[in-house]
Design an enzyme around this catalytic site. Structure first.
Site, mmCIF file in Angstrom:
data_model
loop_
_atom_site.group_PDB
_atom_site.id
_atom_site.type_symbol
_atom_site.label_atom_id
_atom_site.label_comp_id
_atom_site.label_asym_id
_atom_site.label_seq_id
_atom_site.Cartn_x
_atom_site.Cartn_y
_atom_site.Cartn_z
ATOM 1 N N ASP A 77 39.383 27.831 51.953
ATOM 2 C CA ASP A 77 40.767 27.369 51.777
ATOM 3 C C ASP A 77 41.710 28.556 51.740
ATOM 4 O OD1 ASP A 77 39.623 27.975 49.148
ATOM 5 O OD2 ASP A 77 41.468 27.149 48.290
ATOM 6 N N GLU A 142 39.588 27.542 45.939
ATOM 7 C CA GLU A 142 39.783 28.801 45.214
ATOM 8 C C GLU A 142 41.257 29.159 45.113
ATOM 9 O OE1 GLU A 142 39.949 33.170 44.408
ATOM 10 O OE2 GLU A 142 40.817 32.014 46.063
#
Length: 398
Positions: A77, A142
């Site tokens: 991500d 994250e």
């Protein structure tokens, strides 16, 4: 998919073309699964959920069935690209120009993932499969709240009886050049909110009001004036920063009813979150009772809220892991990396509860910026380091 799995640039371009803005998978895990499957990895993509948070897809892949177990951890991500007009190229095109590859996540941290995958493929091509197990732990949030990613992925893996002997996190750790720095630990992080209740009133009649900013000023001084510690052999001194003071008051002749202060502490191994909370509570109470700005008044009414999830300070003491990585860096670059605990937090703060962990990746100078990019030459250099590390680590555990 015809991408050469020994080519980190080709793998990175595949990943950059996936708009995986947190918490969206964006196709990045599908790309990674396809590549890992070609190398013989068994791939799972568990989705974790929690009320009030978005569902997040993650990836766990493992090859090998017994022996020493090395994990590589990271995330696909990325943060949003921001204003597209600030970008020289489409942030999700993976454009190569002037010896650099541009794209959101190039440095943080799709580049590190591409390099480790290519390094493993090269190791297999040249030496055969390692005598042990290799895993990929890839989270999908994250850059978000980190609730449905690495923490739950680690628990999911552990519940299936899998244990790791060591983990390398591929976050961008190098300030200026590949080989500058290995992270062998991280400072802790603790955030808090202080709310002081006052009495609203007219500034011309201060005896009828109680300005909460008077107490908040004293609290701020109590929090910051005396250093928390002097640091230690591996950690710099703990540091508290006040990040916001707000009353929500837009009038210049009204004493506000309440005031808020936000702070964050990055702390050394002199503290745990609990002992640091106790010390900060003591300082806040001291400031609330300080009579200098509020003569003749009782201590201010104060409420403290601890925000986010505190992170412990930790230090990795696994010499075989550190030596294998530092030796690989020096063998490839000729440079001896600094062993550091500086910088922010990462998912290593969760992994250290499961196995020894270190961090080493690309140069991070452009991460989260417009025109995020990495040098193509750095991708090759990092791949060589990772390949040497894989060989050294498994040799040390033969």
């Amino acid at each position: 998919m015809t991408t050469a799995l020994t080519d980190p640039l080709a793998i990175l371009v595949d990943l950059l073309r996936c708009p995986s803005v947190t918490p969206a998978e964006g196709g990045a895990l599908a790309v990674l699964e396809a590549h890992l499957s070609r190398l013989g990895f068994a791939v799972s993509r568990p989705v974790f959920r929690e009320e009030g948070t978005p569902d997040v897809e993650n990836l766990f892949a493992v090859v090998g069935t017994e022996g020493a177990h090395l994990a590589f951890a990271g995330h696909t991500d990325v943060v949003p690209p921001g204003d597209l007009g600030d970008w020289r190229h489409d942030p999700f095109a993976g454009t190569v120009e002037g010896g650099e590859v541009f794209g959101r996540g190039a440095a943080d941290m799709k580049g590190g993932i591409a390099c480790f995958l290519a390094a493993f493929a090269r190791h297999v091509e040249r030496c055969g499969a390692p005598r042990g197990r290799v895993s990929f732990l890839i989270a999908g949030d994250e850059e978000g709240p980190a609730i449905n990613g690495t923490v739950k992925l680690l628990d999911w893996v552990a519940a299936r009886g899998t244990r790791f002997d060591a983990c390398l996190v591929g976050e961008p750790t190098n300030p200026e050049a590949i080989g500058d720095m290995i992270k062998i630990g991280r400072r802790g992080s603790l955030s808090g909110e202080v709310v002081v209740e006052g009495v609203q009133g007219h500034v011309a009649y201060p005896h009828l009001a109680d300005n909460p900013l008077r107490a908040l000023t004293a609290i701020a001084m109590a929090l910051m004036e005396v250093p928390l510690d002097a640091g230690s052999e591996r950690f710099p001194p703990s540091n508290l920063e006040i990040t916001s003071i707000d009353t929500g008051n837009t009038s210049v002749n009204v004493v506000p009813a309440r005031a808020r202060l936000f702070f964050n502490v990055r702390f050394s191994d002199a503290w745990t979150p609990r002992t640091l909370m106790d010390e900060l509570q003591r300082r806040i109470a001291q400031g609330a009772g300080d009579p200098r700005l509020r003569p003749g008044r009782a201590p201010a009414s104060v409420r403290v809220t601890w925000r986010e999830r505190p992170a412990d300070a930790f230090l990795t003491r696994d010499e075989a892991l550190t030596r294998s990585l530092a030796g690989a860096v020096e063998a490839v670059t000729g440079r001896r990396p600094e062993l550091s605990t500086s910088g922010g937090t990462s998912d290593a703060r969760f992994i250290k509860d499961h196995c020894p962990v270190v961090e080493f990746g690309l140069v991070g100078k452009t991460m989260h910026m417009a025109n995020e990019r990495v040098a193509v030459a750095d991708l090759e250099l990092l791949t060589k380091i990772y390949e040497a590390f894989i060989a050294r680590w498994f040799a040390a555990h033969a």
